[in-house]
Design an enzyme around this catalytic site. Structure first.
Site, PDB file in Angstrom:
ATOM      1  N   HIS A 137       0.845  -1.046  -0.039  1.00  9.07           N
ATOM      2  CA  HIS A 137      -0.114   0.078  -0.055  1.00  9.07           C
ATOM      3  C   HIS A 137       1.057   1.242   0.091  1.00  9.07           C
ATOM      4  O   HIS A 137       1.910   1.136   0.458  1.00  9.07           O
ATOM      5  CB  HIS A 137      -0.818  -0.020   1.410  1.00  9.07           C
ATOM      6  N   ASP A 190       2.800  -4.373   8.222  1.00  5.26           N
ATOM      7  CA  ASP A 190       1.714  -3.770   7.842  1.00  5.26           C
ATOM      8  C   ASP A 190       0.388  -4.592   8.148  1.00  5.26           C
ATOM      9  O   ASP A 190       0.164  -5.543   7.471  1.00  5.26           O
ATOM     10  CB  ASP A 190       1.569  -3.089   6.428  1.00  5.26           C
ATOM     11  N   GLN A 204      -4.815  -5.016   7.078  1.00  2.00           N
ATOM     12  CA  GLN A 204      -5.757  -6.090   6.481  1.00  2.00           C
ATOM     13  C   GLN A 204      -5.830  -7.195   7.204  1.00  2.00           C
ATOM     14  O   GLN A 204      -6.774  -8.095   7.178  1.00  2.00           O
ATOM     15  CB  GLN A 204      -5.479  -6.169   5.147  1.00  2.00           C
ATOM     16  N   LYS A 224     -10.756  -0.468  10.251  1.00  2.00           N
ATOM     17  CA  LYS A 224     -11.020  -1.846   9.612  1.00  2.00           C
ATOM     18  C   LYS A 224     -11.297  -2.924  10.407  1.00  2.00           C
ATOM     19  O   LYS A 224     -11.737  -3.972   9.706  1.00  2.00           O
ATOM     20  CB  LYS A 224      -9.589  -1.948   8.727  1.00  2.00           C
ATOM     21  N   CYS A 245      -4.741   2.499  -3.744  1.00  2.00           N
ATOM     22  CA  CYS A 245      -3.396   2.925  -3.136  1.00  2.00           C
ATOM     23  C   CYS A 245      -2.396   2.018  -3.420  1.00  2.00           C
ATOM     24  O   CYS A 245      -1.510   1.514  -2.490  1.00  2.00           O
ATOM     25  CB  CYS A 245      -3.819   3.262  -1.592  1.00  2.00           C
TER      26      CYS A 245
END
Length: 408
Positions: free
Chosen positions: A121, A198, A201, A224, A362
């Site tokens: 991302h 990261d 998600q 999220k 993104c």
């Protein structure tokens, strides 16, 4: 708690959009919020609204207890060894920027390497570009396999003794691929490098244990994972955070201030300058309570079942291209429908009450790797059903009819 019971807890799902019951398939961008989270935010502002850590009055004490209680919930949720290792941020983007601005710029020098993947991302790419420019370090990329996954052999070949930082997404927001971050961490550490994961998600959809992963840093976003927008967290190993300088300066993060010199508070507060996002943190704590009540293993199993069903149904549509691996993927399907622009696909689907995402997500370098300018994406969460996917497929067939494509 079954899916029907879960759906009853999300007020927004009870509406109609363009004359159709809403089918929300954009949770990878932001998830919807259960009533428990909405009520937690409302209760804070109605009853406990005060600044934290500063006042001795009752409201201030209640606000501080709720805020720090939320930190404890985040620490336990991701398996941190200490609450001091949890820094509240605006989200994953801020978490990554803190590491890139503080840790990276302090340790990197000319000739050092920062290793990423092409599937990152933008929020896990641009901060490292800036860190490289500021220090003279070099960006390197682990190549992707034809299906968009990465091989550990390529990881071994990319990370060297000159590598100082590895930053990789746990779950791709485009390909749905689940990266082997535990094994990548082992390889990074073998070469003396630190790894940031990261987790934007991954955290909403699977059980995460940062100590088991042995990652040095981990970022997450509350919005999220059924929490409110504007709140997230950075996890960092305590020894690393203690030696890092803050990136924001002002009230709350200081210990002693003189006219010419100042000293900082201990962890985690030295990274939380100014009035923090108190209500957001409290509501994030409520979101964690909710997710744990449902069970992260149950959520992951539900996501995989929906993804498998969606892959089965969608790959039967003629002229529809699905991107990413056919297995070991999380709860989303990114696709294109013939020559129809993804924005047009999303517009027709919206007319049918089906909300998906369209664009470059993104991830422009990944779009170029896929040799497309943009894609459409349907992403699933604990409140979605197979009926939602059936509605998606029906809407895609209508899209083909609208744009003159033959139905397969």
């Amino acid at each position: 708690m079954n899916t029907a019971e879960i759906r009853e807890l999300f007020p927004i799902l009870k509406q109609e959009v363009n004359g159709h019951p809403l089918v929300y398939l954009d949770s990878a961008a932001t998830s919807q919020k259960p009533i428990q989270v909405i009520e937690a935010l409302k209760h804070y502002y109605e009853w406990d609204n005060a600044n934290v850590h500063r006042g001795v009055h009752t409201l201030g004490s209640r606000a501080t207890d709720a805020y720090e209680g939320a930190r404890a919930k985040v620490a336990k949720f991701i398996g941190a060894s200490s609450e001091q290792e949890i820094i509240f941020t605006r989200g994953t983007t801020t978490a990554i920027n803190i590491v890139a601005s503080s840790y990276a710029k302090a340790v990197l020098k000319e000739g050092d390497e920062i290793v990423l993947t092409p599937m990152e991302h933008h929020s896990n790419l641009i901060p490292w570009q800036q860190a490289a420019k500021a220090t003279g370090a070099t960006l390197k990329y682990i190549p992707l396999q034809p299906d968009g996954s990465i091989s550990l052999a390529d990881v071994e070949n990319t990370i060297t003794d000159r590598t100082k930082i590895v930053s990789v997404v746990y779950v791709s927001n485009v390909l749905g691929v689940i990266n082997p971050v535990k094994e990548i961490a082992q390889i990074a550490h073998k070469h003396g490098a630190k790894i940031l994961v990261d987790g934007a998600q991954s955290t909403p959809h699977m059980k995460v244990d940062v100590q088991d992963l042995d990652c040095d840093f981990y970022g997450l976003s509350g919005h999220k994972m059924c929490g409110p927008t504007g709140i997230g967290a950075l996890y960092g190993k305590k020894a690393l955070l203690e030696n890092m300088e803050p990136v924001e300066f002002g009230g709350e993060m200081i210990d002693h201030v003189d006219l010419y010199e100042s000293t900082w508070k201990e962890l985690p507060w030295k990274f939380e300058g100014g009035t923090p996002i108190i209500g957001g943190a409290v509501a994030l704590g409520a979101a964690i309570d909710f997710l744990q009540e449902v069970g992260m293993d149950n959520i992951f199993k539900h996501d995989i079942q929906l993804t498998n069903y969606a892959m089965e149904r969608m790959t039967q549509i003629e002229d529809l291209t699905v991107y990413g691996p056919t297995s070991n993927r999380a709860g989303l399907v990114t696709f294109n429908l013939g020559d129809v622009h993804p924005h047009d696909v999303a517009t027709v689907l919206d007319a049918e009450g089906v909300a998906i995402r369209a664009g470059h997500h993104c991830a422009q370098p990944l779009m170029r790797w896929l040799e497309v300018s943009s894609t459409a994406r349907a992403s699933f969460y604990l409140y979605n059903t197979e009926e939602d996917i059936d509605r998606l497929v029906m809407a895609l067939q209508k899209t083909k009819e609208y744009f003159g494509h033959a139905i397969g």
